[in-house]
Design an enzyme around this catalytic site. Sequence first.
Site, short mmCIF file in Angstrom:
data_model
loop_
_atom_site.label_atom_id
_atom_site.label_comp_id
_atom_site.label_asym_id
_atom_site.label_seq_id
_atom_site.Cartn_x
_atom_site.Cartn_y
_atom_site.Cartn_z
N ASP A 1 0.83 -1.21 0.00
CA ASP A 1 0.00 0.00 0.00
C ASP A 1 0.86 1.27 0.00
OD1 ASP A 1 -2.37 1.40 0.00
OD2 ASP A 1 -2.60 1.34 2.19
N GLY A 2 0.33 2.32 -0.60
CA GLY A 2 1.00 3.63 -0.53
C GLY A 2 1.52 4.17 -1.86
N HIS B 1 2.24 3.51 -9.10
CA HIS B 1 2.03 2.07 -9.37
C HIS B 1 3.22 1.49 -10.15
CE1 HIS B 1 -1.85 2.38 -7.64
NE2 HIS B 1 -2.41 3.07 -8.62
N SER C 1 -10.91 -6.74 -4.28
CA SER C 1 -12.28 -6.75 -4.82
C SER C 1 -12.90 -5.37 -4.75
CB SER C 1 -13.17 -7.70 -4.00
OG SER C 1 -12.56 -8.94 -3.84
N LEU D 1 10.40 -20.78 -5.48
CA LEU D 1 9.52 -19.94 -4.66
C LEU D 1 8.16 -19.83 -5.36
CD1 LEU D 1 10.14 -16.62 -2.88
CD2 LEU D 1 8.52 -16.58 -4.73
N ARG E 1 2.25 -4.93 6.08
CA ARG E 1 1.54 -3.88 5.34
C ARG E 1 2.39 -2.62 5.36
NH1 ARG E 1 -4.67 -2.30 4.72
NH2 ARG E 1 -4.37 -0.57 3.28
N GLU F 1 2.18 -13.53 12.19
CA GLU F 1 2.76 -12.36 12.84
C GLU F 1 2.49 -11.16 11.93
OE1 GLU F 1 4.22 -12.18 15.87
OE2 GLU F 1 3.70 -14.30 16.10
C1 IPE Z 1 -5.34 -2.67 -0.07
O1 IPE Z 1 -5.03 -1.33 -0.21
C2 IPE Z 1 -5.33 -3.34 -1.43
C3 IPE Z 1 -4.03 -3.45 -2.07
C4 IPE Z 1 -2.89 -3.09 -1.58
C5 IPE Z 1 -4.05 -4.06 -3.38
P1 IPE Z 1 -6.17 -0.23 -0.32
O2 IPE Z 1 -5.47 1.06 -0.55
O3 IPE Z 1 -7.16 -0.63 -1.35
O4 IPE Z 1 -6.85 -0.30 1.10
P2 IPE Z 1 -7.72 0.77 1.88
O5 IPE Z 1 -8.79 1.25 0.93
O6 IPE Z 1 -6.81 1.89 2.29
O7 IPE Z 1 -8.26 0.04 3.06
C1 IPE Z 2 -1.61 0.31 -3.38
O1 IPE Z 2 -1.38 1.68 -3.38
C2 IPE Z 2 -1.85 -0.25 -4.76
C3 IPE Z 2 -3.23 -0.67 -5.02
C4 IPE Z 2 -4.19 -0.68 -4.17
C5 IPE Z 2 -3.50 -1.15 -6.36
P1 IPE Z 2 -2.58 2.72 -3.34
O2 IPE Z 2 -2.98 3.03 -4.75
O3 IPE Z 2 -3.68 2.23 -2.49
O4 IPE Z 2 -1.86 3.96 -2.69
P2 IPE Z 2 -2.48 4.98 -1.63
O5 IPE Z 2 -3.01 4.17 -0.50
O6 IPE Z 2 -3.56 5.75 -2.33
O7 IPE Z 2 -1.33 5.82 -1.23
MG MG Z 3 -4.09 2.45 -0.51
#
Ligand code: IPE
Ligand code: IPE
Ligand code: MG
Length: 247
Positions: free
Chosen positions: A27-28, A44, A73, A138, A195, A214
């Site tokens: 995420d991020g 991305h 989803s 792997l 995460r 964990e």
């Molecule tokens: C979780 O991240 C899904 C993926 C990393 C693919 P999100 O960015 O979608 O999660 P929320 O919306 O912050 O909970």
């Molecule tokens: C995770 O990064 C990638 C996907 C969910 C596909 P985000 O796109 O959710 O990035 P933030 O959370 O908006 O920073």
């Molecule tokens: Mg996100």
Amino acid sequence: MSAGAPGTGETVAGEAAVPRHVAIIMDGNGRWAKRKGLPRVAGHREGAEAVRRTLKAAVEAGVECLTLYAFSSENWRRSEEEVTDLKGLMRFYLERELEELAREGVKLRFIGEPSAFGPDLWERLQLAAAKTADNDKLILNVALNYGSQQELARAAQILAQEVADGVITPEDISVEKMGEVLQTAELPPLDLLIRTSGEVRLSNFLLWQSAYAELIFLDLLWPDFDKEAFNEALSQFAGRQRRFGGR
Ligand code: IPE
Ligand code: IPE
Ligand code: MG
């Protein structure tokens, strides 16, 4: 003090070994791009580079299975433009990396419902899985259009059908039986869930499977994740004492 042999996931003298199965909520990406004044798609793209680094680090560490949350989803709630960008990147990286994955002994597989990405991408994903099916260095398990609640509802449907067909009775439904009808049935038990991005939630990822995993939450944004961060997470894992309800 010695840790256990790579890939055993067992405890040696009170210390956990290398986790057999690591899952990551990557995420991020969006926030990374925003900080740099770039469009989300740039985050991305950079996130995909972090995937390459992480995969390499996981192979080197002797991890058996790496599960990556790539599209949930619920990610369909994003703009059409972003979803199209994500699909395009998946296709691009699949094309670019497949030969190397195959050469390095990585077995690619998927959980979720990736067929929803359309026949073109779905076919490429299936071909990639088939091409790497015999590899055993792997397992790279990518969660695509994955939701844990959806997976559990589907598992309930499968078991209900087996009861309706007289194959099993309701009493046959056990924790083990549930595990067998989840999409992770053939994978080692989940040891470590990471995460990135500072959010402290599971966002519908591996809810059943993480029962005794964990958990590590990092403030790093996914595109900044690297081998050092991965190895640091592994050493945190090694320092944890897993009890599984025992004493
Ligand atoms: C979780 O991240 C899904 C993926 C990393 C693919 P999100 O960015 O979608 O999660 P929320 O919306 O912050 O909970
Ligand atoms: C995770 O990064 C990638 C996907 C969910 C596909 P985000 O796109 O959710 O990035 P933030 O959370 O908006 O920073
Ligand atoms: Mg996100």
